[in-house]
Scaffold this active site. Structure first.
Site, PDB file in Angstrom:
ATOM      1  N   ASN A   1       0.184   9.044  16.699  1.00 40.14           N
ATOM      2  CA  ASN A   1      -0.744   7.929  16.495  1.00 40.14           C
ATOM      3  C   ASN A   1      -0.028   6.806  15.750  1.00 40.14           C
ATOM      4  O   ASN A   1       1.155   6.918  15.451  1.00 40.14           O
ATOM      5  CB  ASN A   1      -1.998   8.396  15.753  1.00 40.14           C
ATOM      6  CG  ASN A   1      -1.628   9.019  14.419  1.00 40.14           C
ATOM      7  OD1 ASN A   1      -1.091   8.357  13.544  1.00 40.14           O
ATOM      8  ND2 ASN A   1      -1.882  10.328  14.281  1.00 40.14           N
TER       9      ASN A   1
ATOM     10  N   LYS B   1     -17.959  14.156   7.499  1.00 38.60           N
ATOM     11  CA  LYS B   1     -16.670  14.779   7.138  1.00 38.60           C
ATOM     12  C   LYS B   1     -16.644  15.151   5.657  1.00 38.60           C
ATOM     13  O   LYS B   1     -16.122  16.204   5.281  1.00 38.60           O
ATOM     14  CB  LYS B   1     -15.503  13.829   7.462  1.00 38.60           C
ATOM     15  CG  LYS B   1     -15.237  13.731   8.953  1.00 38.60           C
ATOM     16  CD  LYS B   1     -14.154  12.729   9.312  1.00 38.60           C
ATOM     17  CE  LYS B   1     -14.051  12.593  10.835  1.00 38.60           C
ATOM     18  NZ  LYS B   1     -13.216  11.519  11.294  1.00 38.60           N
TER      19      LYS B   1
ATOM     20  N   PHE C   1      -9.683  11.084   4.002  1.00 33.61           N
ATOM     21  CA  PHE C   1      -9.817   9.772   4.633  1.00 33.61           C
ATOM     22  C   PHE C   1     -10.578   9.965   5.935  1.00 33.61           C
ATOM     23  O   PHE C   1     -10.569  11.060   6.509  1.00 33.61           O
ATOM     24  CB  PHE C   1      -8.438   9.181   4.955  1.00 33.61           C
ATOM     25  CG  PHE C   1      -7.866   8.338   3.849  1.00 33.61           C
ATOM     26  CD1 PHE C   1      -7.383   8.929   2.693  1.00 33.61           C
ATOM     27  CD2 PHE C   1      -7.813   6.958   3.966  1.00 33.61           C
ATOM     28  CE1 PHE C   1      -6.847   8.163   1.675  1.00 33.61           C
ATOM     29  CE2 PHE C   1      -7.279   6.175   2.952  1.00 33.61           C
ATOM     30  CZ  PHE C   1      -6.796   6.774   1.811  1.00 33.61           C
TER      31      PHE C   1
ATOM     32  N   LYS D   1     -16.152  19.086   5.062  1.00 31.65           N
ATOM     33  CA  LYS D   1     -14.854  19.504   4.525  1.00 31.65           C
ATOM     34  C   LYS D   1     -14.909  19.745   3.010  1.00 31.65           C
ATOM     35  O   LYS D   1     -13.875  19.980   2.381  1.00 31.65           O
ATOM     36  CB  LYS D   1     -13.772  18.465   4.884  1.00 31.65           C
ATOM     37  CG  LYS D   1     -13.666  18.227   6.405  1.00 31.65           C
ATOM     38  CD  LYS D   1     -12.416  17.471   6.806  1.00 31.65           C
ATOM     39  CE  LYS D   1     -12.448  17.100   8.284  1.00 31.65           C
ATOM     40  NZ  LYS D   1     -11.169  16.736   8.862  1.00 31.65           N
TER      41      LYS D   1
ATOM     42  N   LYS E   1      13.608  18.567  29.238  1.00 31.64           N
ATOM     43  CA  LYS E   1      12.855  17.348  29.548  1.00 31.64           C
ATOM     44  C   LYS E   1      11.994  17.575  30.798  1.00 31.64           C
ATOM     45  O   LYS E   1      12.509  18.070  31.817  1.00 31.64           O
ATOM     46  CB  LYS E   1      13.846  16.210  29.782  1.00 31.64           C
ATOM     47  CG  LYS E   1      13.192  14.884  30.029  1.00 31.64           C
ATOM     48  CD  LYS E   1      14.227  13.798  30.220  1.00 31.64           C
ATOM     49  CE  LYS E   1      13.561  12.539  30.715  1.00 31.64           C
ATOM     50  NZ  LYS E   1      14.530  11.553  31.156  1.00 31.64           N
TER      51      LYS E   1
ATOM     52  N   ASP F   1      -5.032  15.881  16.123  1.00 32.94           N
ATOM     53  CA  ASP F   1      -6.037  16.948  16.226  1.00 32.94           C
ATOM     54  C   ASP F   1      -5.623  18.041  17.204  1.00 32.94           C
ATOM     55  O   ASP F   1      -6.113  19.157  17.144  1.00 32.94           O
ATOM     56  CB  ASP F   1      -7.385  16.349  16.654  1.00 32.94           C
ATOM     57  CG  ASP F   1      -8.015  15.575  15.507  1.00 32.94           C
ATOM     58  OD1 ASP F   1      -7.932  16.050  14.358  1.00 32.94           O
ATOM     59  OD2 ASP F   1      -8.567  14.477  15.753  1.00 32.94           O
TER      60      ASP F   1
HETATM   61  O1  PMT Z   1      -0.599   5.103   7.541  1.00 34.05           O
HETATM   62  P1  PMT Z   1      -1.170   3.709   7.662  1.00 34.05           P
HETATM   63  O2  PMT Z   1      -0.547   2.949   8.784  1.00 34.05           O
HETATM   64  O3  PMT Z   1      -1.097   2.959   6.351  1.00 34.05           O
HETATM   65  O4  PMT Z   1      -2.698   3.834   8.043  1.00 34.05           O
HETATM   66  C1  PMT Z   1      -3.626   4.375   7.153  1.00 34.05           C
HETATM   67  C2  PMT Z   1      -4.601   5.323   7.843  1.00 34.05           C
HETATM   68  C3  PMT Z   1      -5.506   4.550   8.795  1.00 34.05           C
HETATM   69  C4  PMT Z   1      -3.857   6.409   8.620  1.00 34.05           C
HETATM   70  C5  PMT Z   1      -5.424   5.996   6.698  1.00 34.05           C
HETATM   71  O5  PMT Z   1      -6.091   5.000   5.986  1.00 34.05           O
HETATM   72  C6  PMT Z   1      -6.443   6.994   7.258  1.00 34.05           C
HETATM   73  O6  PMT Z   1      -7.549   6.664   7.592  1.00 34.05           O
HETATM   74  N1  PMT Z   1      -6.029   8.289   7.333  1.00 34.05           N
HETATM   75  C7  PMT Z   1      -6.800   9.368   7.938  1.00 34.05           C
HETATM   76  C8  PMT Z   1      -6.765   9.243   9.412  1.00 34.05           C
HETATM   77  C9  PMT Z   1      -7.434  10.435  10.095  1.00 34.05           C
HETATM   78  O7  PMT Z   1      -6.745  11.280  10.578  1.00 34.05           O
HETATM   79  O8  PMT Z   1      -8.695  10.481   9.977  1.00 34.05           O
HETATM   80  P2  PMT Z   1      -9.591  11.691  10.617  1.00 34.05           P
HETATM   81  O9  PMT Z   1     -10.950  11.162  10.538  1.00 34.05           O
HETATM   82  O10 PMT Z   1      -9.063  12.090  11.931  1.00 34.05           O
HETATM   83  O11 PMT Z   1      -9.372  12.890   9.609  1.00 34.05           O
HETATM   84  C10 PMT Z   1     -10.191  13.063   8.481  1.00 34.05           C
HETATM   85  C11 PMT Z   1      -9.432  13.703   7.354  1.00 34.05           C
HETATM   86  O12 PMT Z   1      -9.038  15.021   7.699  1.00 34.05           O
HETATM   87  C12 PMT Z   1      -8.169  12.983   6.961  1.00 34.05           C
HETATM   88  O13 PMT Z   1      -8.070  13.011   5.553  1.00 34.05           O
HETATM   89  C13 PMT Z   1      -7.068  13.801   7.625  1.00 34.05           C
HETATM   90  O14 PMT Z   1      -5.853  13.742   6.856  1.00 34.05           O
HETATM   91  C14 PMT Z   1      -7.647  15.188   7.615  1.00 34.05           C
HETATM   92  N2  PMT Z   1      -7.223  16.031   8.743  1.00 34.05           N
HETATM   93  C15 PMT Z   1      -7.548  15.678  10.018  1.00 34.05           C
HETATM   94  C16 PMT Z   1      -7.183  16.523  11.059  1.00 34.05           C
HETATM   95  C17 PMT Z   1      -6.467  17.693  10.792  1.00 34.05           C
HETATM   96  N3  PMT Z   1      -6.093  18.508  11.763  1.00 34.05           N
HETATM   97  N4  PMT Z   1      -6.150  18.003   9.526  1.00 34.05           N
HETATM   98  C18 PMT Z   1      -6.510  17.208   8.509  1.00 34.05           C
HETATM   99  O15 PMT Z   1      -6.213  17.493   7.351  1.00 34.05           O
END
Ligand code: PMT
Length: 399
Positions: free
Chosen positions: A208, A335, A321, A339, A287, A277
């Site tokens: 991403n 979330k 986040f 979580k 490849k 995810d």
């Molecule tokens: O890195 P930058 O370019 O500065 O951008 C910042 C950002 C947009 C990446 C950051 O601000 C942000 O939003 N990060 C979380 C992005 C994300 O994956 O969001 P999510 O809604 O998919 O996940 C929710 C939370 O679960 C996040 O804290 C993530 O780290 C966590 N997660 C998600 C999936 C997974 N398999 N394991 C996790 O721990």
């Protein structure tokens, strides 16, 4: 942070003197009033005129100059300073300060000042690893001097190893950090940042747009505020902030392993990483060839690291986040609950100036008790500060 501050830049003799010129430029750009002291050896590398022109102030060189000593220079500089930065600091300079030797203008000024002193060593790797040097460095840290560790790389002397002066930008960040109150001292904060990469074959991956900037800003601010910081980050182009324990990873699975290796030590976890995810069910060792007209990828879910932490959080403060493209508050609140978080930072990544890659963000902070703080557009550094203010409040309430 450095606007209006009186900074004494002490320059001793090493090839890294040329980087001190750029540091001076950044300091004056940040609004600091900079007074440069050069040792005799520093003047062999760059002339005082360069520093004088860029600082707009006379360069101080001589303890016994009648012209320069009309104000008793070493005392007036020592008194006037809000901060001393010694960059580059040679093994000789560090050794003298550690032993209370004051035999030139720079060492007498350092000895006479009550201002914080940031030492930025630069030297040959063997000198750096010398136990005498290491003892001196340790001693100065124990006396309360701030020290920005040198970095590893190709050294001017031809050796490869630790001893290189960090970049002027990193020195600026460390200098600003000196003025930040150390209100997170005694805490260990685990921060995740950046994307993860899920490999399809040796040349392709799913990922991403995360640059890591948000997580690195949090790690930098937490370190400035005195926390021990463990920064676990997927692939980024960023340099790890000084003083943090940096663990680079690639995939979600690797991030999970690194997080759970470090979790025991952390009393705060902040997950800014954009974890993929899903990962491909099969990673081809060769490849993948362009033979068929269409190609179907089979993906399987990655572990949700944050949800796992939430299940076994104990007394920790856990911050997540949420990067959303619609129904920001609804999805973020879901979330937060699912979580088992204390706080979630919700960014609507469709908004200009928010989310991935840029230097700014627009976020809402959702608390476990339902409170929502709406923050305007601000730098990622400022967002980091706001998040850590909330973490500090949660830590204080936990006592
Ligand atoms: O890195 P930058 O370019 O500065 O951008 C910042 C950002 C947009 C990446 C950051 O601000 C942000 O939003 N990060 C979380 C992005 C994300 O994956 O969001 P999510 O809604 O998919 O996940 C929710 C939370 O679960 C996040 O804290 C993530 O780290 C966590 N997660 C998600 C999936 C997974 N398999 N394991 C996790 O721990």
């Amino acid at each position: 942070m450095l606007q209006g501050k009186s900074v004494v830049l002490g320059v001793s003799g090493g090839i890294a003197v040329y980087k001190a010129v750029e540091l001076l430029r950044l300091l004056t750009k940040a609004g600091a009033d900079v007074h440069v002291i050069m040792t005799k050896n520093a003047r062999e590398f760059v002339t005082p005129l360069t520093f004088q022109t860029l600082s707009g102030n006379p360069v101080h060189t001589d303890l016994f100059s009648l012209y320069q000593e009309h104000e008793i220079d070493h005392i007036s500089l020592a008194d006037r300073a809000d901060l001393f930065i010694l960059a580059p600091a040679t093994a000789n300079l560090i050794g003298k300060i550690a032993h209370g030797l004051a035999d030139d203008l720079l060492t007498t000024s350092v000895m006479a000042t009550k201002a914080p002193v940031l030492i930025v060593p630069a030297m040959n790797v063997n000198m750096y690893e010398n136990p005498i040097y290491q003892r001196n460095e340790k001693q100065l840290i124990e006396f309360g001097y701030h020290l920005l560790e040198p970095v590893t790389g190709a050294l001017a002397c031809g050796w490869e190893g630790k001893g290189k002066m960090p970049s002027p930008e990193e020195i600026m960040a460390a200098a600003a950090g000196v003025f930040v109150p150390k209100d997170l001292l005694g805490h260990t904060i685990l921060v995740t940042a950046g994307p993860t990469r899920e490999e399809l074959d040796p040349v392709r991956y799913i990922s991403n747009y995360s640059s890591g900037k948000m997580g690195f800003a949090i790690a930098t601010e937490a370190r400035h505020r005195g926390a021990e910081v463990i920064l676990i980050a997927g692939p980024t182009n960023l340099t790890a902030p000084a003083g943090v324990r940096y663990v680079p990873v690639v995939s979600a699975q690797e991030m999970r392993e690194a997080v759970f290796d470090a979790l025991e030590r952390a009393d705060v976890v902040i997950k800014a990483a954009a974890v993929a995810d899903y990962h491909p069910v099969v990673r081809s060792t060769q490849k993948i060839k362009k033979t068929a007209d269409d190609l179907t990828l089979q993906l399987e879910k990655n572990p949700d690291i944050l949800a796992e932490i939430g299940q076994q959080k104990g007394g920790r403060i856990v911050v997540g986040f949420a990067a959303e493209t619609e129904r920001l508050l609804v999805h973020a609140a879901e979330k937060l609950k699912k979580k088992n978080l204390d706080l979630i930072v919700a960014n609507d990544i469709t908004k200009a100036g928010a989310g991935f890659d840029g230097d700014t963000n627009i976020v809402r902070l959702l608390h476990a008790d339902g409170q929502v703080d709406e923050l305007e557009l601000m730098s990622k550094a400022a967002v980091a500060e706001k998040i850590l203010n909330q973490v500090k409040r949660l830590l204080d309430n936990r006592k």
